[in-house]
Scaffold this motif. Structure first.
Motif, mmCIF file in Angstrom:
data_model
loop_
_atom_site.group_PDB
_atom_site.id
_atom_site.type_symbol
_atom_site.label_atom_id
_atom_site.label_comp_id
_atom_site.label_asym_id
_atom_site.label_seq_id
_atom_site.Cartn_x
_atom_site.Cartn_y
_atom_site.Cartn_z
ATOM 1 N N LEU A 195 12.372 -6.114 4.660
ATOM 2 C CA LEU A 195 11.059 -5.695 4.178
ATOM 3 C C LEU A 195 11.072 -5.366 2.694
ATOM 4 O O LEU A 195 10.027 -5.324 2.052
ATOM 5 N N ALA A 196 12.244 -5.139 2.162
ATOM 6 C CA ALA A 196 12.347 -4.772 0.748
ATOM 7 C C ALA A 196 11.839 -5.888 -0.159
ATOM 8 O O ALA A 196 11.501 -5.646 -1.310
ATOM 9 N N VAL A 197 11.786 -7.105 0.358
ATOM 10 C CA VAL A 197 11.351 -8.225 -0.482
ATOM 11 C C VAL A 197 9.851 -8.508 -0.341
ATOM 12 O O VAL A 197 9.334 -9.452 -0.919
ATOM 13 N N VAL A 198 9.166 -7.682 0.447
ATOM 14 C CA VAL A 198 7.743 -7.923 0.685
ATOM 15 C C VAL A 198 6.897 -6.975 -0.164
ATOM 16 O O VAL A 198 7.144 -5.777 -0.197
ATOM 17 N N SER A 199 5.900 -7.533 -0.841
ATOM 18 C CA SER A 199 4.934 -6.717 -1.573
ATOM 19 C C SER A 199 3.533 -7.023 -1.067
ATOM 20 O O SER A 199 3.192 -8.183 -0.822
ATOM 21 N N LEU A 200 2.755 -5.968 -0.920
ATOM 22 C CA LEU A 200 1.392 -6.126 -0.432
ATOM 23 C C LEU A 200 0.418 -5.632 -1.488
ATOM 24 O O LEU A 200 0.559 -4.513 -1.986
ATOM 25 N N LEU A 201 -0.557 -6.457 -1.825
ATOM 26 C CA LEU A 201 -1.638 -6.016 -2.698
ATOM 27 C C LEU A 201 -2.753 -5.512 -1.793
ATOM 28 O O LEU A 201 -3.402 -6.312 -1.101
ATOM 29 N N VAL A 202 -2.951 -4.197 -1.777
ATOM 30 C CA VAL A 202 -3.885 -3.605 -0.813
ATOM 31 C C VAL A 202 -5.097 -3.008 -1.518
ATOM 32 O O VAL A 202 -4.980 -2.376 -2.561
ATOM 33 N N SER A 203 -6.252 -3.214 -0.911
ATOM 34 C CA SER A 203 -7.462 -2.558 -1.406
ATOM 35 C C SER A 203 -8.029 -1.702 -0.284
ATOM 36 O O SER A 203 -7.817 -1.995 0.895
ATOM 37 N N PRO A 204 -8.744 -0.638 -0.648
ATOM 38 C CA PRO A 204 -9.253 0.268 0.395
ATOM 39 C C PRO A 204 -10.500 -0.263 1.073
ATOM 40 O O PRO A 204 -11.482 -0.599 0.401
ATOM 41 N N LEU A 205 -10.456 -0.342 2.405
ATOM 42 C CA LEU A 205 -11.634 -0.776 3.158
ATOM 43 C C LEU A 205 -12.793 0.211 2.998
ATOM 44 O O LEU A 205 -13.962 -0.173 3.006
ATOM 45 N N ARG A 206 -12.446 1.484 2.842
ATOM 46 C CA ARG A 206 -13.512 2.492 2.718
ATOM 47 C C ARG A 206 -14.369 2.223 1.484
ATOM 48 O O ARG A 206 -15.544 2.566 1.450
ATOM 49 N N ALA A 207 -13.762 1.612 0.480
ATOM 50 C CA ALA A 207 -14.497 1.355 -0.760
ATOM 51 C C ALA A 207 -15.636 0.364 -0.562
ATOM 52 O O ALA A 207 -16.561 0.299 -1.365
ATOM 53 N N ILE A 208 -15.559 -0.414 0.518
ATOM 54 C CA ILE A 208 -16.649 -1.352 0.794
ATOM 55 C C ILE A 208 -17.889 -0.595 1.261
ATOM 56 O O ILE A 208 -19.014 -0.952 0.917
ATOM 57 N N PHE A 209 -17.650 0.446 2.038
ATOM 58 C CA PHE A 209 -18.766 1.084 2.742
ATOM 59 C C PHE A 209 -19.224 2.388 2.104
ATOM 60 O O PHE A 209 -20.336 2.835 2.355
ATOM 61 N N TRP A 210 -18.360 3.013 1.330
ATOM 62 C CA TRP A 210 -18.784 4.253 0.678
ATOM 63 C C TRP A 210 -19.703 3.922 -0.484
ATOM 64 O O TRP A 210 -19.516 2.925 -1.188
ATOM 65 N N GLU A 211 -20.642 4.806 -0.723
ATOM 66 C CA GLU A 211 -21.594 4.574 -1.817
ATOM 67 C C GLU A 211 -20.868 4.532 -3.154
ATOM 68 O O GLU A 211 -21.274 3.811 -4.069
ATOM 69 N N GLU A 212 -19.788 5.328 -3.242
ATOM 70 C CA GLU A 212 -19.062 5.433 -4.512
ATOM 71 C C GLU A 212 -17.610 5.058 -4.243
ATOM 72 O O GLU A 212 -16.845 5.858 -3.679
ATOM 73 N N PRO A 213 -17.188 3.863 -4.595
ATOM 74 C CA PRO A 213 -15.866 3.381 -4.163
ATOM 75 C C PRO A 213 -14.687 3.995 -4.909
ATOM 76 O O PRO A 213 -13.562 3.913 -4.412
ATOM 77 N N GLN A 214 -14.931 4.619 -6.060
ATOM 78 C CA GLN A 214 -13.788 5.097 -6.828
ATOM 79 C C GLN A 214 -13.023 6.184 -6.074
ATOM 80 O O GLN A 214 -11.796 6.276 -6.188
ATOM 81 N N THR A 215 -13.747 6.992 -5.310
ATOM 82 C CA THR A 215 -13.056 8.020 -4.518
ATOM 83 C C THR A 215 -12.100 7.359 -3.522
ATOM 84 O O THR A 215 -10.975 7.832 -3.316
ATOM 85 N N ALA A 216 -12.537 6.264 -2.939
ATOM 86 C CA ALA A 216 -11.658 5.532 -2.003
ATOM 87 C C ALA A 216 -10.450 4.962 -2.743
ATOM 88 O O ALA A 216 -9.328 4.955 -2.211
ATOM 89 N N ASN A 217 -10.663 4.499 -3.972
ATOM 90 C CA ASN A 217 -9.525 4.012 -4.768
ATOM 91 C C ASN A 217 -8.528 5.138 -5.026
ATOM 92 O O ASN A 217 -7.311 4.940 -4.954
ATOM 93 N N GLU A 218 -9.064 6.321 -5.326
ATOM 94 C CA GLU A 218 -8.181 7.469 -5.600
ATOM 95 C C GLU A 218 -7.380 7.855 -4.353
ATOM 96 O O GLU A 218 -6.187 8.124 -4.430
ATOM 97 N N TYR A 219 -8.054 7.878 -3.209
ATOM 98 C CA TYR A 219 -7.349 8.190 -1.954
ATOM 99 C C TYR A 219 -6.256 7.146 -1.690
ATOM 100 O O TYR A 219 -5.143 7.471 -1.283
ATOM 101 N N ALA A 220 -6.611 5.911 -1.902
ATOM 102 C CA ALA A 220 -5.635 4.839 -1.650
ATOM 103 C C ALA A 220 -4.436 4.988 -2.589
ATOM 104 O O ALA A 220 -3.284 4.803 -2.177
#
Lengths: 265, 257
Positions: free
Chosen positions: A33-58
């Motif tokens: 698994l050490a060779v695997v990298s995941l580019l992840v985005s927060p799903l909550r940011a899609i549905f929250w009115e203000e996505p930056q908070t979801a980015n901060e949590y992520a």
């Protein structure tokens, strides 16, 4: 191996997607698994009115994850892709914070869920700003098959023509078309190939032998491995690679080298 | 391990897709083999495209293509006979031609009628006599089904009237969680995993609600990818014994392989 299109958080319309099975599946495929990298985005940011908070949590979640990794846990590397909504007046501040403080390696846009068009002036400004900062933009075409949407929340797909028009208008910005379908890719192949700033995430492209067909249309240099996990089975994305009987060079380009260069990893 | 794909389409209109190939069916088989699938249950829904309401002439011509393909690849292809129940006598005759005389192993019903419509009853009665399964398309579409496209509730109504016929309801992801719940009370209904995106957790849900004995692997290739669709079953969390039932055991039992 780099997965350019994965998510964090839960998805409101499907059960069980919190149970990330990244570890087991990737270990079986890659050995470590050490060779695997995941580019992840927060799903909550899609549905929250203000996505930056979801980015901060992520960001906070990812930091604790990385601490475990630094302590020796054999887990994939997670990298933040921040979601920005250009219809909010504070998008410039969110972009700057995501870039400088949260360590985002890319920006993800959901024009359909955030109800704007890439041709809108604010979106154009955001795309230009990402280009100036050297931040690639992932435009997510869809999250789910429209036929299975909740009846009271039917969200149309993003128009591929709009994405290509925006990419042509902001040539200094790197575009990744996230969740593009085979029909869109094959019908727009000439337009896509004419845009050197556009790459394709293969996570939702499907037809028999789809990856081999994509390579014939675009070459391996324009394709990026993505899973749409945990909404989709990771194994499906991995077997897509197998079905194409990739050469070693094609596999390296699609699963690692293109992403490493594009996202400066 | 043997892997049987219970839901594959062929058609004379489908172009070859391997580089330099002039043989679509050979391409399809090669693509399936690349991920370990060794046998394919195939249907043709028309020679010039998928035909919603095929005439007898059209479904006979489509089935001719399947019979020819079966003859070319007898160790790989298993044919199902496509009919339109609105043409009762012609459909019953076609079932005899394709299954009794031609060696096909099941009947395919698509969207020429809803499964709940009594017009399907003579076809199901013949399936019961022959001991062959019926593969019935079904989907719940928020965007709206075709006029005569079945939902899983329609399939449940069919199953209630024909409890001795093994029915394979197509398209688990399209049927969704509601569809699995619809068919759960009817033990003669199985669901195939074909079609739709590889949405996680739905296979586990089907196994939990129906039992692995009622879940069958299918891809819906070539519109879908063998690898992607197989990943639904190989990626789902379950014991190997259950996975083997889904990948080949259940179909072998239903088709007498």
């Amino acid at each position: 191996m780099i997965d350019v299109n994965a998510y964090r958080d839960s998805y409101p319309f499907r059960p069980g997607v919190l149970a990330l099975e990244f570890d087991l599946t990737y270990r079986g495929f890659e050995g470590s698994l050490a060779v695997v990298s995941l580019l992840v985005s927060p799903l909550r940011a899609i549905f929250w009115e203000e996505p930056q908070t979801a980015n901060e949590y992520a960001h906070a979640d990812i930091r604790s994850y990385q601490q475990k990794r630094a302590a020796g846990a054999e887990i994939p590397n997670q990298l933040l892709v921040a979601v920005i909504n250009p219809t909010l007046r504070n998008w410039e501040r969110s972009l700057e914070q995501s870039h400088k403080e949260l360590g985002a390696v890319a920006i993800k846009l959901h024009p359909n869920y955030h109800t704007y068009h890439l041709t809108d002036s604010a979106a154009r400004e955001l795309l230009r700003a990402c280009g100036e900062k050297g931040l690639p933009v992932i435009v997510q075409m869809r999250m789910q098959d429209t036929r299975s949407h909740h009846p009271l929340m039917q969200v149309p797909d993003v128009d591929i023509n709009e994405v290509l028009e925006a990419a042509a208008a902001t040539p200094q910005t790197t575009f990744v078309i996230g969740g593009i379908k085979w029909g869109e890719a094959s019908s727009k192949a000439n337009d896509i190939n004419a845009l050197p700033n556009v790459w394709l995430d293969i996570s939702q492209c499907e037809v028999a032998d789809v990856l081999r067909r994509l390579i014939r249309l675009f070459g391996a240099g324009k394709l990026l491995f993505g899973t749409h996990a945990p909404l989709f089975y990771i194994k499906s994305a991995l077997l897509k690679l197998e079905e194409a009987r990739l050469t070693a060079e094609e596999r390296e380009l699609i699963t690692e080298r293109n992403a490493r260069e594009l996202f400066r990893l | 391990m043997t892997i049987i794909d219970a839901h594959v389409h062929i058609g004379r209109f489908m172009p070859p897709f391997r580089e330099g190939s002039d043989d679509f069916v050979a391409d399809l088989i090669d693509s399936a083999r690349s991920v370990g699938i060794s046998r394919l249950v195939v249907t043709s829904l028309g020679n010039r495209g998928y035909t919603h309401y095929p005439t007898p002439q059209e479904f006979r011509a489509a089935n001719d293509h399947v019979l020819e393909a079966m003859a070319r690849f007898p160790d790989v292809l298993i044919g199902f006979c496509y009919v339109n129940p609105r043409y009762k006598e012609e459909s019953l005759g076609e079932i005899d031609r394709c299954i009794v005389a031609g060696g096909m192993k099941g009947i395919k019903l698509w969207i020429s009628q809803k499964a709940s419509d009594s017009v399907v009853d003579p076809i199901l009665a013949r399936a019961a006599e022959l001991g062959v399964p019926v593969l019935q398309h079904a989907w719940y579409k928020t965007t709206g089904n075709y006029p005569d496209e079945s939902t899983p509730a329609d399939v449940a109504a069919m199953a209630r009237r024909h409890p001795t016929v093994n029915i394979i309801m197509a398209h688990l992801t399209g049927a969704g969680y509601r569809g699995v719940i619809d068919i759960a009370p009817y033990p003669n209904v199985h669901v195939d995993t074909s079609g739709g995106d590889p949405e996680s957790t739905v296979v586990e849900f089907a196994v939990r609600e129906l039992g692995a004995e009622r879940v069958v692997f299918g891809s819906d290739a070539p519109g879908r990818s063998f690898g992607v669709q197989l990943g639904k079953v190989l990626g789902a969390g379950m014991e190997d014994e259950r996975r083997e039932l889904i990948l080949h055991g259940n179909v072998e039992r239903m088709l007498g392989l």
